[in-house]
Design an enzyme around this catalytic site. Structure first.
Site, short mmCIF file in Angstrom:
data_model
loop_
_atom_site.label_atom_id
_atom_site.label_comp_id
_atom_site.label_asym_id
_atom_site.label_seq_id
_atom_site.Cartn_x
_atom_site.Cartn_y
_atom_site.Cartn_z
N LYS A 155 -4.51 -49.28 -17.64
CA LYS A 155 -3.87 -48.76 -18.85
C LYS A 155 -4.85 -48.55 -20.01
O LYS A 155 -4.64 -47.69 -20.85
CB LYS A 155 -2.73 -49.69 -19.30
CG LYS A 155 -1.51 -49.60 -18.40
CD LYS A 155 -0.35 -50.42 -18.92
CE LYS A 155 0.83 -50.31 -17.98
NZ LYS A 155 2.00 -51.08 -18.43
N GLY A 189 14.56 -56.71 -17.51
CA GLY A 189 13.47 -55.73 -17.53
C GLY A 189 13.76 -54.42 -16.82
O GLY A 189 12.98 -53.47 -16.94
#
Ligand code: NDP
Length: 296
Positions: free
Chosen positions: A71, A248
């Site tokens: 990322k 989540g």
């Protein structure tokens, strides 16, 4: 219109990639809108990331997701960053805009979307556990969405303090780091408690946050970024306390839906994405608390 046989390509670069279910929900949403688009889940080692991005450019991919551990490192291979990705310093979605690869971050907005139906965020007080990539995204987007104050609780002090500073430097929300003392006591005035650490993530499903559970009050909304399993120990404990909980899976679907919109310019069906995900993850009761936040 004459037929053609060339699909538009999207996908994911990560390692490990084996258990990433994103492709299933994305391809279901493509099919639902009659789009001839594909999502290819790729196992990419750190040393191969540059070549993978060059490959995506060469094949004119419309975009791709980046997950652990790419990322941050992917940024060096991109042409530009969107506003929140620039503040967060991490990219989970790359968008091909007229041949330029632009890094965006949809994790935090995905979280905000998933929690919005359970809590009006304006002026709320938040306790956030974690200061990694996902926590940075969640903290920045909560601050941009109007929360009043975020207490960052993290094992590593330097990372925690850096995140608090990131929030105060870039948004109008207040933020402070709090050391993760044993049996952390959640302040009574807290509206939203969020776990964005990897504590409780499969296969360590019995791992628990070191919190004094007596300090979790029924008035608090308790959210977990972990979607595997959806019912973490934290979510279980919060339910026994009578809290509204948000797991989540909502964040996973919503961050994917925002990426979908970036790539295609169209709004996907959340229902179709959730159904595909529930099939892929063997969640039997689609409209149960596994996919929706629970209302008190
Ligand atoms: P990072 O590796 O960047 O960050 C991990 C965080 O967890 C750090 O704050 C780290 O603390 C903390 N941590 C890990 N182990 C422990 C431990 N034993 N005790 C205390 N703290 C610990 O990961 P990400 O930020 O990318 O991901 C974090 C979580 O968010 C993961 O579980 C991931 O599955 C989830 N996630 C969910 C998404 C969704 O769509 N639902 C999207 C993205 C992530 P320290 O700084 O001290 O090391």
């Amino acid at each position: 219109m004459s037929k053609h046989f060339l699909s538009e390509l999207t996908g994911s670069f990560a390692t490990p990639a084996l258990e990433n279910p994103t492709g299933v929900m994305m391809e279901a949403a493509y099919r639902d809108l009659g789009l001839d688009w594909r999502y290819i889940n790729c196992e990419i080692q750190p040393d191969d990331l540059e070549n993978a991005v060059l490959g995506a450019r060469a094949m004119n991919w419309r975009g791709f997701n980046c997950s652990i551990p790419h990322k941050v490192s992917v940024i060096a291979h991109l042409d530009d960053l969107g506003e929140s990705a620039r503040i967060i310093g991490a990219v989970n979605t790359v968008v091909n805009r007229d041949g330029k690869l632009i890094g965006e971050n949809t994790d935090g907005r995905g979280f905000v979307e998933s929690v919005k139906s359970s809590l009006e965020l304006i002026n709320k007080r938040v306790v956030l556990f974690g200061a990694g990539g996902a926590a940075r995204a969640v903290a920045v987007e909560l601050a941009l969405a109007g929360v009043a104050h975020i207490t960052i609780v993290n094992r590593n002090q330097e990372r925690g303090e850096e995140l608090a500073k990131l929030v105060t430097d870039n948004t109008s929300a207040g933020a402070e780091y709090h050391a993760w003392t044993k049996q952390y006591q959640i302040p009574d005035e807290t509206d939203l408690v969020i776990n964005v650490t990897s504590i409780g993530l499969f296969p360590n499903v019995d791992a628990e946050l070191d919190i004094n559970t007596e300090s979790i009050k029924s008035s608090m909304v308790v959210a977990d970024g972990i979607f595997n399993p959806p019912e973490t120990r934290l979510i279980q404990t919060a339910k026994t306390k009578g809290c509204t909980t948000v797991n989540g899976l909502g964040m996973l679907v919503q961050q994917g839906a925002i990426a979908f919109e970036y790539w295609t310019g169209k709004t996907p069906s959340i229902k179709v994405m959730k159904a595909a995900l529930s099939d892929a993850l063997d969640i039997t009761d689609l409209d149960s608390t596994d996919l929706e936040s629970t209302e008190k």
